[in-house]
Design a protein around this motif. Structure first.
Motif, short mmCIF file in Angstrom:
data_model
loop_
_atom_site.label_atom_id
_atom_site.label_comp_id
_atom_site.label_asym_id
_atom_site.label_seq_id
_atom_site.Cartn_x
_atom_site.Cartn_y
_atom_site.Cartn_z
N GLN A 3 -15.54 -18.82 -16.78
CA GLN A 3 -16.30 -19.56 -15.92
C GLN A 3 -17.09 -19.42 -15.29
O GLN A 3 -18.17 -19.82 -14.78
CB GLN A 3 -15.07 -20.61 -15.02
CG GLN A 3 -15.29 -21.64 -14.82
CD GLN A 3 -15.90 -22.25 -15.47
OE1 GLN A 3 -15.36 -23.36 -16.11
NE2 GLN A 3 -17.63 -23.21 -15.54
N LEU A 6 -20.16 -18.39 -16.58
CA LEU A 6 -21.29 -19.27 -17.27
C LEU A 6 -21.98 -19.96 -15.80
O LEU A 6 -23.19 -20.18 -16.42
CB LEU A 6 -19.65 -20.58 -17.52
CG LEU A 6 -20.32 -20.37 -19.93
CD1 LEU A 6 -18.98 -21.63 -19.85
CD2 LEU A 6 -20.97 -20.74 -20.33
N ASN A 7 -20.75 -20.56 -14.81
CA ASN A 7 -21.79 -20.73 -13.87
C ASN A 7 -22.78 -19.94 -13.06
O ASN A 7 -24.19 -20.62 -12.51
CB ASN A 7 -21.02 -21.31 -12.74
CG ASN A 7 -19.43 -22.32 -13.01
OD1 ASN A 7 -20.08 -22.87 -13.36
ND2 ASN A 7 -18.37 -21.74 -12.46
N ARG A 8 -22.63 -18.42 -13.43
CA ARG A 8 -23.59 -17.45 -12.92
C ARG A 8 -25.33 -17.58 -14.38
O ARG A 8 -26.11 -17.39 -13.47
CB ARG A 8 -23.11 -16.57 -12.27
CG ARG A 8 -22.29 -16.06 -11.11
CD ARG A 8 -22.10 -15.10 -11.21
NE ARG A 8 -21.08 -14.92 -9.84
CZ ARG A 8 -20.15 -14.33 -9.23
NH1 ARG A 8 -19.92 -13.16 -10.33
NH2 ARG A 8 -18.65 -14.20 -8.84
N SER A 9 -24.87 -17.66 -15.17
CA SER A 9 -26.35 -17.58 -16.26
C SER A 9 -26.50 -19.19 -15.94
O SER A 9 -25.97 -20.37 -16.48
CB SER A 9 -24.93 -17.56 -16.93
OG SER A 9 -25.56 -17.47 -18.70
N GLU A 10 -27.12 -19.13 -16.49
CA GLU A 10 -28.31 -19.77 -16.84
C GLU A 10 -29.09 -20.18 -18.27
O GLU A 10 -29.45 -21.15 -18.50
CB GLU A 10 -30.29 -19.40 -15.96
CG GLU A 10 -29.18 -19.55 -14.13
CD GLU A 10 -30.82 -19.81 -13.66
OE1 GLU A 10 -32.30 -20.21 -14.52
OE2 GLU A 10 -31.21 -19.48 -12.69
N TYR A 12 -26.77 -19.51 -21.27
CA TYR A 12 -24.94 -20.34 -21.21
C TYR A 12 -24.70 -21.65 -21.01
O TYR A 12 -24.45 -21.23 -19.68
CB TYR A 12 -24.32 -19.33 -21.73
CG TYR A 12 -25.03 -17.94 -22.83
CD1 TYR A 12 -24.45 -17.70 -23.73
CD2 TYR A 12 -24.89 -16.57 -21.95
CE1 TYR A 12 -24.92 -16.99 -24.47
CE2 TYR A 12 -25.15 -15.73 -22.06
CZ TYR A 12 -26.00 -16.02 -23.76
OH TYR A 12 -25.41 -14.77 -24.54
N LEU A 13 -24.18 -22.45 -22.07
CA LEU A 13 -23.61 -23.37 -21.24
C LEU A 13 -22.98 -23.72 -21.62
O LEU A 13 -21.54 -24.42 -21.10
CB LEU A 13 -24.92 -24.66 -21.69
CG LEU A 13 -23.98 -26.79 -21.53
CD1 LEU A 13 -24.49 -26.45 -19.54
CD2 LEU A 13 -25.19 -27.35 -21.96
N TRP A 14 -21.91 -23.09 -22.65
CA TRP A 14 -20.48 -23.18 -23.03
C TRP A 14 -20.37 -21.83 -23.37
O TRP A 14 -20.65 -21.29 -23.98
CB TRP A 14 -21.26 -24.19 -24.52
CG TRP A 14 -20.95 -25.28 -24.24
CD1 TRP A 14 -22.30 -25.72 -24.22
CD2 TRP A 14 -19.89 -26.69 -24.15
NE1 TRP A 14 -22.33 -27.51 -23.68
CE2 TRP A 14 -21.17 -27.79 -23.79
CE3 TRP A 14 -18.70 -26.82 -24.43
CZ2 TRP A 14 -20.75 -29.41 -23.63
CZ3 TRP A 14 -18.46 -28.17 -23.60
CH2 TRP A 14 -19.66 -29.20 -22.93
N ARG A 27 -16.82 -25.30 -20.30
CA ARG A 27 -18.79 -25.18 -19.69
C ARG A 27 -19.28 -25.19 -18.18
O ARG A 27 -18.07 -25.86 -18.11
CB ARG A 27 -18.90 -27.24 -19.98
CG ARG A 27 -20.46 -27.98 -19.97
CD ARG A 27 -20.01 -28.89 -19.89
NE ARG A 27 -22.13 -29.46 -20.36
CZ ARG A 27 -22.82 -29.64 -19.10
NH1 ARG A 27 -22.37 -28.66 -18.05
NH2 ARG A 27 -23.66 -29.83 -18.94
N ASP A 28 -20.40 -25.32 -18.25
CA ASP A 28 -21.00 -24.34 -17.14
C ASP A 28 -21.12 -25.61 -16.57
O ASP A 28 -20.58 -26.67 -16.20
CB ASP A 28 -22.12 -24.50 -17.51
CG ASP A 28 -23.44 -24.01 -15.76
OD1 ASP A 28 -22.41 -23.51 -15.06
OD2 ASP A 28 -24.01 -23.92 -15.83
N ASN A 29 -20.28 -24.96 -15.13
CA ASN A 29 -20.18 -25.99 -14.09
C ASN A 29 -19.63 -25.46 -12.69
O ASN A 29 -18.99 -24.55 -11.88
CB ASN A 29 -18.91 -26.84 -13.70
CG ASN A 29 -18.10 -27.62 -12.71
OD1 ASN A 29 -19.48 -28.87 -12.53
ND2 ASN A 29 -17.02 -28.62 -13.56
#
Length: 65
Positions: A3, A6-10, A12-14, A27-29
């Motif tokens: 998680q 995902l939150n730090r990466s631009e 990847y969304l899932w 999911r990115d949140n």
């Protein structure tokens, strides 16, 4: 950890994560005030014949064209 990635990466969304018994679809949140994943109990789905849970998992993971 997934998680946070995902939150730090631009890029990847899932993401999918599993320990073999449970499967998480994340999911990115950026806001961590609410749940950002769906969890499936794979062992329970297969052993307990939870067809509705399996159907939901299939619909989420299946690519429809």
């Amino acid at each position: 950890m997934v998680q946070e990635y995902l939150n730090r990466s631009e890029n990847y969304l899932w993401a999918l994560a599993s320990n073999g018994l449970k499967l998480l679809i994340l999911r990115d949140n950026a806001s961590l005030t609410r749940q950002a994943y769906v969890e499936f109990d794979l062992e329970g789905i297969l052993d307990g014949e939870a067809y509705s849970d399996f159907r939901l998992l299939w619909l989420l993971c299946h690519q429809s064209g």
